[in-house]
Design a protein around this motif. Structure first.
Motif, PDB file in Angstrom:
ATOM      1  N   GLU A  47     -70.624  19.456 -28.974  1.00 55.97           N
ATOM      2  CA  GLU A  47     -71.291  19.427 -30.314  1.00 55.97           C
ATOM      3  C   GLU A  47     -70.413  19.382 -31.502  1.00 55.97           C
ATOM      4  OE1 GLU A  47     -74.727  22.291 -28.545  1.00 55.97           O
ATOM      5  OE2 GLU A  47     -73.308  22.979 -29.716  1.00 55.97           O
ATOM      6  N   ARG A  48     -69.403  19.769 -31.237  1.00 55.46           N
ATOM      7  CA  ARG A  48     -68.382  19.707 -32.441  1.00 55.46           C
ATOM      8  C   ARG A  48     -67.734  18.254 -32.461  1.00 55.46           C
ATOM      9  NH1 ARG A  48     -66.550  25.369 -30.376  1.00 55.46           N
ATOM     10  NH2 ARG A  48     -67.381  26.597 -32.100  1.00 55.46           N
TER      11      ARG A  48
ATOM     12  N   ALA B 114     -70.126  16.296 -34.146  1.00 55.57           N
ATOM     13  CA  ALA B 114     -70.258  16.325 -35.524  1.00 55.57           C
ATOM     14  C   ALA B 114     -69.056  15.620 -36.262  1.00 55.57           C
ATOM     15  CB  ALA B 114     -70.213  17.942 -35.919  1.00 55.57           C
ATOM     16  N   TRP B 115     -67.592  15.608 -35.496  1.00 53.90           N
ATOM     17  CA  TRP B 115     -66.679  15.066 -35.942  1.00 53.90           C
ATOM     18  C   TRP B 115     -66.838  13.515 -36.339  1.00 53.90           C
ATOM     19  CZ3 TRP B 115     -63.119  11.613 -33.916  1.00 53.90           C
ATOM     20  CH2 TRP B 115     -61.690  11.535 -34.661  1.00 53.90           C
TER      21      TRP B 115
ATOM     22  N   GLN C  70     -69.001  12.655 -38.874  1.00 56.55           N
ATOM     23  CA  GLN C  70     -68.332  12.716 -40.182  1.00 56.55           C
ATOM     24  C   GLN C  70     -67.533  11.400 -40.159  1.00 56.55           C
ATOM     25  OE1 GLN C  70     -66.136  16.395 -39.760  1.00 56.55           O
ATOM     26  NE2 GLN C  70     -67.750  17.691 -40.493  1.00 56.55           N
TER      27      GLN C  70
ATOM     28  N   ARG D 133     -77.124  22.630 -33.935  1.00 55.80           N
ATOM     29  CA  ARG D 133     -75.858  23.067 -34.019  1.00 55.80           C
ATOM     30  C   ARG D 133     -74.970  21.975 -34.632  1.00 55.80           C
ATOM     31  NH1 ARG D 133     -77.578  25.633 -29.566  1.00 55.80           N
ATOM     32  NH2 ARG D 133     -77.021  24.250 -28.015  1.00 55.80           N
ATOM     33  N   ILE D 134     -75.154  20.554 -34.145  1.00 56.31           N
ATOM     34  CA  ILE D 134     -74.298  19.596 -34.769  1.00 56.31           C
ATOM     35  C   ILE D 134     -74.652  19.565 -36.213  1.00 56.31           C
ATOM     36  CG2 ILE D 134     -74.212  17.110 -34.960  1.00 56.31           C
ATOM     37  CD1 ILE D 134     -75.200  17.162 -31.667  1.00 56.31           C
ATOM     38  N   LYS D 135     -75.956  19.793 -36.560  1.00 54.68           N
ATOM     39  CA  LYS D 135     -76.487  19.713 -38.180  1.00 54.68           C
ATOM     40  C   LYS D 135     -75.533  20.602 -38.942  1.00 54.68           C
ATOM     41  CE  LYS D 135     -80.069  20.360 -41.285  1.00 54.68           C
ATOM     42  NZ  LYS D 135     -81.631  20.736 -41.057  1.00 54.68           N
ATOM     43  N   ASP D 136     -75.253  21.890 -38.348  1.00 51.36           N
ATOM     44  CA  ASP D 136     -74.334  22.999 -38.879  1.00 51.36           C
ATOM     45  C   ASP D 136     -73.096  22.630 -38.885  1.00 51.36           C
ATOM     46  OD1 ASP D 136     -76.716  24.514 -39.372  1.00 51.36           O
ATOM     47  OD2 ASP D 136     -76.549  25.727 -37.567  1.00 51.36           O
ATOM     48  N   ASP D 137     -72.569  22.058 -37.815  1.00 52.89           N
ATOM     49  CA  ASP D 137     -71.137  21.671 -37.614  1.00 52.89           C
ATOM     50  C   ASP D 137     -70.689  20.590 -38.673  1.00 52.89           C
ATOM     51  OD1 ASP D 137     -70.556  23.576 -35.884  1.00 52.89           O
ATOM     52  OD2 ASP D 137     -70.981  22.230 -34.156  1.00 52.89           O
ATOM     53  N   PHE D 138     -71.665  19.569 -38.833  1.00 49.38           N
ATOM     54  CA  PHE D 138     -71.399  18.437 -39.914  1.00 49.38           C
ATOM     55  C   PHE D 138     -71.040  19.127 -40.935  1.00 49.38           C
ATOM     56  CE2 PHE D 138     -72.444  15.298 -42.769  1.00 49.38           C
ATOM     57  CZ  PHE D 138     -72.046  14.044 -42.123  1.00 49.38           C
TER      58      PHE D 138
ATOM     59  N   GLN E 153     -64.241  19.599 -39.202  1.00 52.66           N
ATOM     60  CA  GLN E 153     -64.071  19.627 -37.887  1.00 52.66           C
ATOM     61  C   GLN E 153     -62.819  18.746 -37.554  1.00 52.66           C
ATOM     62  OE1 GLN E 153     -66.081  21.401 -35.703  1.00 52.66           O
ATOM     63  NE2 GLN E 153     -67.397  21.754 -37.610  1.00 52.66           N
TER      64      GLN E 153
END
Length: 654
Positions: free
Chosen positions: A156-157, A160-161, A164, A184-189, A193
């Motif tokens: 997921e991180r 997200a990276w 970005q 969780r991807i939405k939060d990590d975005f 990252q």
């Protein structure tokens, strides 16, 4: 279906939460592309398999398999398979990107140690009814209490990276991602990252063509659904014209003269059935309803079943099929049945022949071929899914030891056009003795069943006082157990026996399917006189002077050699249909008081009045209460032109 779409937006990313390999989500991807009009599409797959994956997408609608060796285990490396099939939302997203020349990015992290997740998810068909928004909200609340694993967070991180990085280049990104990861991807975005530590190249990734036999077994959406989805992606094909062709091979007199009919291959007829299903599985541009697809599958399978066996799927069987399939699905936590549940319902509510016809059409995918431009691989369900459910069909076919189980392929054929027509020189006709024995036995069975039904109607139950009468009635006693009383039963025998028997398979109201009518006299004291209506003998010639017909209805009357031609009897001119003629004749010629009438529905009330005036009574037995397998075995008859044909008939009758 646009109102059913739901997108999670963060920055320039429009994220569509999906379940993998589900038809409803594949269509939502199409709707999302129309609404968002993205300048980049990102999907939840690792870039290490990008080249073979894009090649597999270009091969669609042919289904491909990506294979590589995964993590090492004690018994060797684990084989990883990725199916590239039309009804998968990730595949649909990649396909649309290639078709519309939209940049495609595979943003997942390659990992060897990702565990297999088994989640109890609601049926994806609910989205078709309530939309994705409430479905996803309920899923998100239920999944909030489940802690993600280490590999989940790593993936997921990493995604997200990459999103970005893509957001720096594109103003509108459509991200197709599994529901489990999206929140969780939405939060990590929204947080900085770092680039993930991951495998940047994978060795030994190979692309295979899936063998057609494996295609029948391992697709998540069974092939009929995938084929309907594929056909409805573009302009619908025209309505297929089978020109009266059927899956059962039969020859009429005219076709024999010209050298036999040139039948369409079975594969083409199955393809026509799929195309009809695609045309009628939705309205206009609307995406097809899965429930409607299953209904069309049932309809086409029933059509093939009738062509092959001559027996229709009755309304009560259809009702039982869908009720059983629905209950089976609900018991497993789904709204609609899967293929295994449909086959179990078909076998239990109709028979094995219908279950086989349903399986053959449901697993037919005409684009798939064993020979392709890439190597072909066969995969078992155990290899790719870790297990399977098995079902056996036992179609009723004649088998001989040492010969192929497809016995009809060894049936004798004409040596020259018109040879079989030379066997029709004898003006007399007769029956095939083994079929006579079978139908006489069934007639005696129906007489016994009618007598038992009369006895049941005349029996009575009362509380025990001073006599046990004919014994204790356990059913009535248990039903009234709260009263604390014992009930006894008195059985009374009906006065008068059962004479004639009338069996109606099809009323033929339009008077077109069963035009052939005749009356046969018994050849000896153990045979009944018989009147019947059937399909035209000249429509199905199976040997020299041998014709195959199917009863629409028949009358059996014993003792023999008494019956006139009932079809030309002026006493029956007021009858409205052929079944009514047979019933009038049965009342007329029955030496006993009772006449058994077997049909889907009872006769008109006027016939009970006619029977009462003649001092007789009609005993109606519903057709659906009898064994469908036994009814099929007696429904077929063969007409032989001349007694000499009985010596060779066994070589042509199967």
């Amino acid at each position: 279906m646009p109102h059913r779409l739901h997108l999670e937006q963060f920055g320039p990313v429009h994220a569509l939460p999906v379940l993998h390999y589900r038809l409803e989500f594949a269509h939502l991807v199409r709707e999302a592309v129309r609404r968002v009009k993205p300048d980049c599409i990102a999907i939840e797959l690792p870039s290490t398999i990008e080249a073979p994956f894009l090649r597999a997408v270009e091969r669609l609608p042919e289904i491909s398999v990506i294979h590589y060796e995964g993590r090492q285990r004690r018994d060797g490396a684990e084989s990883v398979y990725l199916l590239v099939e039309p009804a998968d939302p990730l595949v649909e997203g990649a396909r649309l990107a290639l078709e519309r020349r939209i940049p495609l990015r595979l943003v997942d992290v390659d990992t060897d140690s990702y565990p297999r997740h088994v989640e109890a998810l609601p049926d994806s068909y609910a989205i078709h009814r309530i939309g994705l928004t409430p479905y996803y909200e309920e899923y998100r609340r239920a999944a909030a209490s489940v802690a993600p694993g280490r590999e989940d967070r790593r993936r997921e991180r990493g995604m997200a990276w990459r999103l970005q990085e893509l957001a720096k280049e594109h103003g509108s990104i459509l991200f197709v991602c599994g529901m489990y990861h999206l929140e969780r991807i939405k939060d990590d975005f929204g947080r900085p990252q770092a680039a993930p530590l991951e495998r940047v190249r994978r060795q030994g990734v190979r692309l295979f063509n899936l063998h057609p036999d494996s295609c029948r077994e391992i697709l998540d959406e069974f092939p009929f659904i995938s084929a309907v989805h594929e056909l409805r992606r573009g302009p619908l094909p025209p309505e297929p014209d089978d020109r009266g062709e059927t899956l059962r091979k039969r020859f009429s007199a005219f076709e024999l003269i010209v050298g036999g009919r040139k039948d369409l291959p079975a594969e083409e007829l199955l393809r026509h059935a799929v195309e009809r299903g695609a045309r009628h599985a939705g309205r206009g541009e609307e995406f097809p309803d899965r429930q409607r697809i299953i209904f069309r599958l049932f309809q086409e399978a029933a059509r093939h079943y009738r062509q092959e066996t001559g027996d229709p799927v009755h309304l009560w069987q259809k009702r039982a099929f869908f009720r059983f399939a629905r209950n089976y699905a609900l018991a497993s936590g789904a709204l609609l049945p899967d293929l295994f549940q449909l086959l179990m319902a078909a076998r239990g509510c109709v028979d094995d022949n219908f279950a086989y016809a349903l399986w053959r059409l449901a697993t037919f995918y005409h684009w798939q071929r064993a020979e392709a431009d890439i190597p072909t691989i066969s995969i078992s369900p155990e290899e790719i899914w870790g297990g399977s459910r098995r079902i056996r069909f036992r179609p009723r076919e004649r088998r001989r030891k040492g010969l192929s189980h497809l016995g009809f392929l060894k049936r004798k054929k004409e040596k020259r056009p018109g040879e079989w027509l030379e066997g029709f020189t004898d003006p007399s006709i007769c029956s095939y003795p083994p079929e006579d024995v079978l139908i006489e036995e069934y007639g005696r069975f129906l007489k016994k069943k009618g007598a038992m039904q009369l006895s049941e109607e005349l029996s009575r139950t009362e509380p025990f006082t001073s006599s046990l009468l004919d014994g204790i009635d356990l059913r009535e006693t248990l039903r009234n157990v709260a009263d604390g009383r014992v009930y006894v039963r008195e059985s009374q025998r009906a006065k008068g026996g059962v004479g004639s028997v009338v069996v109606i398979f099809d009323e033929d109201r339009e008077n077109g399917n069963y035009p052939y009518r005749t009356t046969w006299l018994g050849e000896h004291e153990q045979e009944s006189d018989m009147a019947f209506y059937a399909t035209p003998p000249e429509d199905n010639i199976v040997g020299p002077g041998i014709c195959r017909c199917e009863y629409g209805g028949f009358l059996l009357s014993y003792p023999p050699r008494r019956m006139m031609d009932v079809w030309r009897d002026p006493d029956y001119v007021f009858a409205r249909s052929k079944p009514e003629v047979l019933l009038l004749a049965a009342l007329d010629y029955s030496p006993e008081k009772h006449v058994v009438h077997v049909a889907a529905r009872p006769p008109r009330s006027i016939f009970r009045q006619i029977a009462a005036r003649m001092g007789k009574k009609i005993v109606h037995i519903p057709l659906g209460s009898l064994s469908s397998v036994k009814l099929k075995s007696i429904r077929v008859l063969h007409i032989l032109h001349g007694h000499d044909k009985r010596q060779v008939a066994k070589d042509y009758i199967w």
